[in-house]
Design an enzyme around this catalytic site. Structure first.
Site, mmCIF file in Angstrom:
data_model
loop_
_atom_site.group_PDB
_atom_site.id
_atom_site.type_symbol
_atom_site.label_atom_id
_atom_site.label_comp_id
_atom_site.label_asym_id
_atom_site.label_seq_id
_atom_site.Cartn_x
_atom_site.Cartn_y
_atom_site.Cartn_z
ATOM 1 C CB VAL A 10 -0.947 0.057 1.222
ATOM 2 C CG1 VAL A 10 -2.003 -1.025 1.148
ATOM 3 C CG2 VAL A 10 -0.184 -0.035 2.528
ATOM 4 C CB SER A 11 1.204 4.201 -2.059
ATOM 5 O OG SER A 11 -0.089 4.591 -2.431
ATOM 6 C CB THR A 12 1.371 7.593 1.958
ATOM 7 O OG1 THR A 12 2.659 7.111 2.329
ATOM 8 C CG2 THR A 12 0.835 8.452 3.077
ATOM 9 C CD GLN A 13 -1.086 9.792 -3.579
ATOM 10 O OE1 GLN A 13 -1.268 8.985 -4.482
ATOM 11 N NE2 GLN A 13 -0.721 11.056 -3.808
ATOM 12 C CD GLU A 14 -2.375 2.917 -4.002
ATOM 13 O OE1 GLU A 14 -1.652 2.105 -3.393
ATOM 14 O OE2 GLU A 14 -2.370 3.057 -5.222
#
Length: 469
Positions: A10-14
């Site tokens: 997971v990325s920070t945005q997701e």
């Protein structure tokens, strides 16, 4: 029973989006393994990492442990990577050669089937396109902030400044700003990146990120035009966006010196202890001269003549003269002493120095081909949307085009206008050097020589010195 490696990213945005959190991906992937009667060998998680590169601890660990599982399972293809090149690299260079299949649950395919292999190229292309769209939206937002004179915020705040969230601007951090001024000062006085880093550590300086443990922090400071009070993003340049820490004259002088050192030494600056290292060139073939030690004797020789290092050979037929070490050093030492004790000589050199020729752009053909590739990809996507090209052929052709485009983009080199060190700084340098040259050690002489000299050209018995001002 097949052994499965479950990979979650997971990325920070997701992290807050439905279906993308670590917990939700994990729950669905474990259920999938149970339905397939697979044994879970390990679960690899990269939380808060971008999919645009492979600099992630989880994916690195997975790549190193391919002997522990038979299949890699992800929730969605772009969880593995958003880079088409990286996706194909992982599947074709890491997984398949080690007899590891790859399965994406959401897209319902795996590389053990012919259709899955054909679809990998196509889906990787769309993942790449999605990443490009995200980059474009991010870039547009940063351009808008830059035009308004606002710092982009978040991430790395330059040493010497703090970030005012309310105003959206950088503000001076007095303690760190003084460190930045010292770094510019010490570099213009002849210090290397390493010696400046060592001095900062010895004198106990710290910043918001800790101590100066690496010279890369010093390099970043010396090359960052933020310290001029500028915000520069893409084609947007805003002057006086915040308070400057160094003067434009200082900054430009450092860039001149940085460029000259990179040209002479590249990434290996100051590894050699000899004071003429990196300055001497062959007037016949354009190759470099280096110091060779042979028993009791030392002499300077052209790489092209000795063929000691193949990559350094410019002309295998070069027969330029070898110079005895002490003889050549004495002649150049005499020329430097003449300069140091004759301010009029320096002024005359500066006054009659020919203007450097304008740089020639060498990228036109490469950039033209990149534009052609973009057009070809656009046409292929149009054919796909109109059902005029088979999926397998589309994935193969777009994959080839993207690989070529990536290679070409890496080959494009920026064209930099030639600059010269301001003469008032040269005068200060000469005055300081004149006082210590007679007593200078090898390291001090090297710094003085590489500050004053662009290069030394040897052509048979002739010695030509190109001064750096």
């Amino acid at each position: 029973m097949r052994r499965a490696a479950v990979y979650i990213r997971v990325s920070t945005q997701e992290q807050a989006q439905e279906g993308y959190s670590v917990g939700e991906q994990k729950e669905r992937l474990i259920a999938y393994c149970k339905a397939q009667d697979w044994l879970i060998a390990d679960i690899y998680v990269d939380g808060g990492y971008t999919g645009s590169n492979l600099n992630r601890p989880g994916i690195q660990k997975l790549m190193a442990e391919t002997d522990k599982f038979d299949v890699v399972l992800v929730y969605k293809l772009d969880r593995l990577s958003r880079s088409q090149r990286d996706t194909l690299y992982l599947i074709e260079e890491i997984f398949l050669p080690n007899n590891v299949d790859f399965v994406s649950m959401q897209e319902s395919f795996d590389t053990s089937s012919p259709f899955g292999k054909a679809m990998i190229g196509l889906l990787a292309v769309f993942a790449q396109l999605e990443r490009e769209q995200i980059k474009e939206r991010t870039k547009m937002g940063r351009i808008a902030r830059a035009k308004a004179g606002l710092y982009h915020g978040g991430g790395y705040i330059p040493i010497g400044y703090d970030y005012d969230h309310d105003a959206g601007k950088l503000v001076i951090n007095p303690y760190e700003a003084e460190q930045v001024r010292k770094i510019f000062e010490w570099y213009l006085s002849g210090g290397s990146l390493k010696s400046i880093t060592d001095r900062l550590q010895d004198e106990g300086f710290t910043n918001k990120y800790g101590s100066y443990s690496s010279w890369s922090s010093v390099r970043y400071i010396l090359e960052n035009e933020t310290y001029l009070g500028r915000i520069h993003f893409g084609d947007v340049l805003v002057e006086h966006a915040h308070e400057a820490i160094v003067s434009e004259e200082q900054f430009n002088a450092v860039q001149v010196l940085r460029g000259k050192r990179r040209e002479q030494y590249g990434a290996t600056a100051f590894q050699s202890k000899h004071w003429l290292t990196g300055l001497i060139f062959c007037g016949n073939c354009g190759g470099r001269y280096y110091l060779r030690n042979s028993g009791k004797y030392s002499y300077y020789a052209c790489y092209s003549r000795t063929k000691q290092i193949k990559s350094m050979v410019k002309d295998p037929n070069c027969k330029n003269k070898n110079w005895k070490g002490p003889e050549l050093e004495a002649k150049i030492d005499a020329r430097i002493r003449e300069l140091l004790h004759s301010p009029e000589m320096a002024a005359d050199i500066a006054a009659h120095k020919p203007q450097a020729a304008a740089p020639v752009a060498e990228n036109s053909s490469v950039e033209k081909r990149i534009r052609e590739i973009d057009k070809q990809i656009s046409k292929l996507m149009s054919l796909y949307q109109n059902d005029e090209i088979p999926t397998e052929l589309l994935g193969e052709q777009i994959s080839r085009l993207y690989n070529e485009k990536t290679t070409l983009q890496a080959a494009v080199t920026p064209v930099v206008e030639p600059t010269a060190m301001p003469f008032d700084l040269v005068q200060e340098l000469i005055a300081d050097a004149a006082q210590i040259w007679d007593f200078a050690d090898e390291a001090q002489r090297r710094r003085i020589a590489q500050s004053l000299i662009s290069r030394i050209i040897l052509t048979d018995d002739e010695i030509e010195i190109e001064w750096a001002f």
